[in-house]
Scaffold this motif. Sequence first.
Motif, short mmCIF file in Angstrom:
data_model
loop_
_atom_site.label_atom_id
_atom_site.label_comp_id
_atom_site.label_asym_id
_atom_site.label_seq_id
_atom_site.Cartn_x
_atom_site.Cartn_y
_atom_site.Cartn_z
N ASP A 1 -65.56 -2.49 55.27
CA ASP A 1 -65.74 -2.47 56.40
C ASP A 1 -66.83 -2.73 56.62
O ASP A 1 -67.81 -2.78 56.45
N GLY A 2 -66.82 -3.75 58.23
CA GLY A 2 -68.05 -3.75 59.01
C GLY A 2 -68.34 -4.93 57.73
O GLY A 2 -68.70 -5.58 57.54
N ALA A 3 -70.35 -4.91 58.06
CA ALA A 3 -71.77 -5.18 57.70
C ALA A 3 -71.13 -5.52 56.40
O ALA A 3 -71.31 -6.41 56.02
N LEU A 4 -71.09 -4.70 55.76
CA LEU A 4 -70.31 -4.20 54.39
C LEU A 4 -69.99 -5.37 53.79
O LEU A 4 -70.35 -6.08 52.14
N ALA A 5 -68.25 -5.68 54.50
CA ALA A 5 -67.29 -6.72 54.18
C ALA A 5 -68.07 -7.58 53.74
O ALA A 5 -66.87 -8.41 53.55
N ALA A 6 -69.18 -8.36 54.88
CA ALA A 6 -69.20 -9.05 55.08
C ALA A 6 -71.27 -9.71 53.98
O ALA A 6 -72.10 -10.84 54.18
N ALA A 7 -71.34 -8.70 53.67
CA ALA A 7 -73.05 -8.65 52.65
C ALA A 7 -72.66 -9.53 51.64
O ALA A 7 -71.84 -9.62 50.97
N GLU A 8 -73.86 -9.81 51.29
CA GLU A 8 -74.00 -10.83 50.83
C GLU A 8 -74.10 -10.18 49.30
O GLU A 8 -74.63 -8.77 49.34
N PRO A 9 -73.90 -10.34 47.70
CA PRO A 9 -74.11 -9.65 46.60
C PRO A 9 -75.32 -8.88 46.66
O PRO A 9 -75.59 -7.45 46.07
N LYS A 10 -76.47 -9.36 47.23
CA LYS A 10 -78.08 -8.72 46.72
C LYS A 10 -78.30 -7.95 47.42
O LYS A 10 -78.29 -6.51 47.06
N ALA A 11 -77.58 -8.03 49.25
CA ALA A 11 -77.30 -6.86 49.90
C ALA A 11 -76.66 -5.83 49.31
O ALA A 11 -76.95 -4.02 49.46
N LEU A 12 -75.39 -5.84 48.69
CA LEU A 12 -74.48 -4.88 48.28
C LEU A 12 -75.46 -4.56 47.09
O LEU A 12 -74.94 -2.98 46.48
N ARG A 13 -76.23 -4.75 46.44
CA ARG A 13 -76.56 -4.60 45.02
C ARG A 13 -77.91 -3.13 45.40
O ARG A 13 -77.54 -2.02 45.05
N TYR A 14 -78.26 -3.61 46.44
CA TYR A 14 -79.41 -2.39 46.92
C TYR A 14 -78.87 -1.65 48.14
O TYR A 14 -79.45 -0.37 47.63
N ARG A 15 -78.13 -1.73 48.48
CA ARG A 15 -76.90 -0.53 49.47
C ARG A 15 -76.25 0.07 48.66
O ARG A 15 -75.55 1.41 48.72
N LEU A 16 -75.47 -0.30 47.37
CA LEU A 16 -73.89 0.80 46.99
C LEU A 16 -74.21 0.02 45.35
O LEU A 16 -73.95 1.24 45.09
N LEU A 17 -74.50 -0.68 45.42
CA LEU A 17 -74.44 -0.60 43.38
C LEU A 17 -74.65 0.21 42.40
O LEU A 17 -75.07 0.51 41.19
N HIS A 18 -76.00 -0.55 42.99
CA HIS A 18 -77.40 0.60 42.25
C HIS A 18 -77.90 2.23 42.33
O HIS A 18 -78.75 2.42 42.34
N VAL A 19 -77.38 2.78 43.75
CA VAL A 19 -77.09 3.42 43.97
C VAL A 19 -77.43 5.24 42.52
O VAL A 19 -76.49 5.22 41.73
#
Length: 459
Positions: free
Chosen positions: A402-420
């Motif tokens: 939802d929100g900002a994450l639903a519109a985030a670019e792949p690089k942002a998703l990696r930094y915030r979610l995928l690489h956790v």
Amino acid sequence: MKSNAWSRGLSVSVGGTGVVSHVGSVALRLLADRVGLTGALSTALTRRSFSPIHDRGRVLVDVAVLLADGGESIADIDVLRDQGEVFGAVASAPTVWRALDELTLARLRRIETARARVRRHVWSTLDTLPVSRVTDRDLGATVVLDVDATLLTAHSDKEHAAATFKGGFGFHPIAVWCDNTSECLAIKLRPGNAGANTTADHITVLDAAIGQIPAKHRRDLLVRADGAGCTHGFLDWLVAQNQIRGRHVEFSVGFAATEPVRAAIRRLPARAWSPAIDADGQLRDGGDVAELTGLLDLTRYPAGTRVIVRREHPHPGAQLSLFEEADGWRYQPFATNTSTGQLAFLEARHRAHARVEDRIRHAKDSGLRRLPSREFAINQAWCTAVSIAADLVSWLRLLALDGALAAAEPKALRYRLLHVPARLTTSGRRRHLRIPSTWPWADELAAAFTRIAAIPAPH
């Protein structure tokens, strides 16, 4: 206090247990399973005469996951493989090589069929299909397909790599993205010397892309392309799609500023120009639009073709033609067969095709920039994995964020979610991933897992 006080008492050693990384990629892998992609690919790649240890559908999904996760080479599969406690059995790099090498043209077609079936299920789980937005309005139920090509540099002698029109050396793939969802519907790898305006390639890749769209959403399609898509053969093919029952196709493509176009612009009276609009739907200072249709010979183009031109004051350093330098305006014409709508809105709708550049950039950040093999067939299979990775990221945003994450670019998703990272604990026969509570997006990641687990199974 000294600036290096934070490192006082810090030591590093090997031997930690119960900690895993790239936890968000577990969510991507789980998503592929829940929507039925892994199973569909497994079925498509099953061979009666050969039963490999590693299921080929699973291998292809894992390659797509590593690409979405930011991996750039086949060897990067070890990031998943070395965390068997959470990912289970993952194929080795040599097995991935063999799996990609096995993807003949016939198997790639079966993969296309499997992806289309899974996409139909994914779209059916959405409350409504996302709309394609233009300025402060949207296009409603229209599904927008953006066609574009890009250049890939080859740093070694790869099969079919060739000199490009920009003086480089490599490849010239062409692909189609769905503007509504950001999915990569189809991609075709081509030699570097492939023509930008090759009609056959445009038809091939767009035909494959339309085949990916669920049937009930093919009733209202808009195809956008730059000037490379403005060929008689391609436009005639697009218009011919309207003869198919239940299908309506419109186009918006760049149009060359030839001498007849320049002559038509000279003949336009001042009153023919009306203000253009910007991305917010407001009048754009220094930008105007006008229609050239009645001033051009368009008899070779499909019936109903219109040509609209935009003019604006060029930004500093812009390269202008001699014609443009004469009056200080920069002109950008395009052709469309849309019969209604204000000129400013139609021009803004066409200009939104520029969003495809972001999708190409994302694909290059997800494996497209570096093709892994000397063999052309393996590199085409790799491109297929890149398109699947784009789909997984798109579905993650559509179905689980939802929100900002639903519109985030792949690089942002990696930094915030995928690489956790997270701690993996075991209780009885169950495994628990415990995300650090101090991580700013911990709740969003945990919620994503919950939503993915709740996705209904495909019929």
